[in-house]
Design a protein around this motif. Structure first.
Motif, PDB file in Angstrom:
ATOM      1  N   VAL A 173      30.844  47.005  42.517  1.00  0.00           N
ATOM      2  CA  VAL A 173      31.448  46.136  41.514  1.00  0.00           C
ATOM      3  C   VAL A 173      32.793  46.706  41.112  1.00  0.00           C
ATOM      4  CG1 VAL A 173      31.230  45.205  39.177  1.00  0.00           C
ATOM      5  CG2 VAL A 173      29.221  45.321  40.658  1.00  0.00           C
ATOM      6  N   THR A 174      33.802  45.847  41.046  1.00  0.00           N
ATOM      7  CA  THR A 174      35.123  46.258  40.599  1.00  0.00           C
ATOM      8  C   THR A 174      35.331  45.794  39.170  1.00  0.00           C
ATOM      9  OG1 THR A 174      36.009  46.120  42.838  1.00  0.00           O
ATOM     10  CG2 THR A 174      37.599  46.106  41.043  1.00  0.00           C
ATOM     11  N   LEU A 175      35.720  46.742  38.308  1.00  0.00           N
ATOM     12  CA  LEU A 175      35.869  46.459  36.889  1.00  0.00           C
ATOM     13  C   LEU A 175      37.281  46.748  36.433  1.00  0.00           C
ATOM     14  CD1 LEU A 175      32.628  48.223  35.663  1.00  0.00           C
ATOM     15  CD2 LEU A 175      32.960  45.771  35.886  1.00  0.00           C
ATOM     16  N   ILE A 223      32.530  36.385  31.786  1.00  0.00           N
ATOM     17  CA  ILE A 223      32.545  36.536  33.253  1.00  0.00           C
ATOM     18  C   ILE A 223      32.707  35.169  33.907  1.00  0.00           C
ATOM     19  CG2 ILE A 223      31.146  37.133  35.261  1.00  0.00           C
ATOM     20  CD1 ILE A 223      29.921  39.400  33.569  1.00  0.00           C
ATOM     21  N   ALA A 224      31.957  34.201  33.416  1.00  0.00           N
ATOM     22  CA  ALA A 224      32.035  32.846  33.977  1.00  0.00           C
ATOM     23  C   ALA A 224      33.427  32.239  33.788  1.00  0.00           C
ATOM     24  CB  ALA A 224      30.984  31.961  33.315  1.00  0.00           C
ATOM     25  N   ALA A 225      34.070  32.587  32.671  1.00  0.00           N
ATOM     26  CA  ALA A 225      35.401  32.054  32.391  1.00  0.00           C
ATOM     27  C   ALA A 225      36.520  32.869  33.037  1.00  0.00           C
ATOM     28  CB  ALA A 225      35.632  31.995  30.877  1.00  0.00           C
ATOM     29  N   GLY A 226      36.163  34.033  33.589  1.00  0.00           N
ATOM     30  CA  GLY A 226      37.161  34.882  34.251  1.00  0.00           C
ATOM     31  C   GLY A 226      38.077  35.620  33.305  1.00  0.00           C
ATOM     32  N   THR A 227      37.639  35.843  32.054  1.00  0.00           N
ATOM     33  CA  THR A 227      38.499  36.520  31.076  1.00  0.00           C
ATOM     34  C   THR A 227      38.156  37.988  30.907  1.00  0.00           C
ATOM     35  OG1 THR A 227      37.023  35.858  29.272  1.00  0.00           O
ATOM     36  CG2 THR A 227      38.889  34.395  29.786  1.00  0.00           C
ATOM     37  N   ILE A 228      37.155  38.468  31.627  1.00  0.00           N
ATOM     38  CA  ILE A 228      36.778  39.882  31.521  1.00  0.00           C
ATOM     39  C   ILE A 228      36.402  40.423  32.891  1.00  0.00           C
ATOM     40  CG2 ILE A 228      34.316  39.488  31.079  1.00  0.00           C
ATOM     41  CD1 ILE A 228      34.485  41.753  28.996  1.00  0.00           C
TER      42      ILE A 228
END
Length: 340
Positions: free
Chosen positions: A200-202, A335-340
């Protein structure tokens, strides 16, 4: 009261502004949106709130905003998780020094010529980075070696600025040290550098959102930094805001410093287990991989909290279980919204 809050669009700043408005204060927020970009809050249209887009390094702007304010919460800073400290070691020191210098210069003028009564400075638990005995009590930061990280060192400098401005110019102050804020609102920063953690890339973030993301994204075994025996006191953002607002208002806080934190300590392994059990089915076993830690990953950070309780009547009472029940759904949506 009318209160200027710098860093108003930040993670802790958002909780603080909301708490001050709830208490009936008028708030002027200042932020340059350098970390997250423009963000929206539930109180943006509140009749007692005004948000100014500007740079906290601009002493003239600060002086103008402070001209009719009675209090000043100096919260603006470059701040991030442990990898952030390494990626921006110089920028953290240089930028935050410019911010605190401008803040004190403007506050000295506003106290002399205007209505400013006090500055409440946001320091950090990182001033205790070099501690070898716990819990870390107020005053210990002056007895132990200075922090090794540039961020911790600069936060200690903030406290020296506060005391020096009081000593020379009579500028009243309170210093507050939040410990390991947990809450909603933290998102991918504009300057984030992606860090690989297993499969996983964070982005560069804090341990709670990082672990929650990895579990939600299906990482198994779960990767942690170091042994997982690191000890932290995870404190709810709403509790911290309540403590900061109380420190602004309370007469006993004048020219004092306070640790603001839960008194309950938790290891990273215990945190990982709690997150895992809330996301997965109870029968799914937790498996761990221990990745090499960062250099400035402090092994133990445990505060003494008696002073804030005795002098301010403040306790951080929100449990880790309650925090995770709020944070996990928020991160799932982010995560679903792509903001984090």
């Amino acid at each position: 009261m009318k209160i200027l809050v710098t860093g108003a669009a930040g993670f802790i700043g958002g909780y603080v502004v909301d708490e001050l408005l709830e208490r009936g204060h008028e708030v002027v927020g200042l932020d340059n949106f350098s970390k997250y970009g423009p963000v929206q809050h539930s109180y943006d249209a509140h009749p007692r709130y005004r948000l100014v887009e500007g740079d906290a390094r601009d002493a003239e702007l600060l002086a103008e905003l402070l001209s009719d304010c009675e209090h000043f919460i100096a919260g603006a800073a470059m701040i991030g998780g442990i990898s952030y400290f390494h990626t921006y070691a110089y920028d953290l020191l240089a930028t935050n020094e410019r911010i605190i210098t401008a803040s004190c210069d403007a506050a000295i003028r506003a106290h002399r010529d205007g209505q400013l009564r006090k500055v409440t400075y946001l320091s950090s638990s990182m001033v205790f980075e070099s501690a070898t005995e716990w819990p870390s009590r107020e005053g210990q930061q002056l007895e132990i070696p200075p922090p090794h990280s540039s961020y911790g060192f600069q936060k200690l400098a903030v406290e020296y600025f506060a005391r020096a401005a009081h000593e020379q110019y009579g500028l009243p102050f309170t210093v507050v040290r939040p410990f390991n804020c947990v809450g909603v609102g933290e998102r991918r920063a504009l300057g984030d550098v992606e860090i690989a953690s297993g499969n996983v890339t964070l982005a560069m973030s804090h341990v709670v959102p990082d672990l929650v993301q990895k579990v939600l994204k299906g990482q198994d075994p779960l990767h942690t930094l170091g042994s997982g025996d690191q000890v932290r006191c995870y404190t709810y953002g709403g509790d911290l805001a309540r403590g900061i607002a109380t420190a602004v208002e309370h007469p006993a806080a004048l020219n004092e410093d306070f640790n603001l934190s839960t008194s309950r300590s938790t290891t990273v392994l215990e945190l990982a287990q709690a997150i895992w059990q809330k996301v997965k089915a109870p029968e799914v076993p937790l498996r761990l991989v221990h990745d090499p830690p960062f250099e400035h990953d402090v092994q133990r950070r445990v505060p003494a909290t008696e002073k804030a309780k005795q002098m301010l009547g403040f306790e951080a009472l929100t449990s880790l279980d309650e925090m995770l029940d709020e944070v996990i759904p928020w991160i799932r949506s982010a995560i679903a919204a792509g903001t984090i």
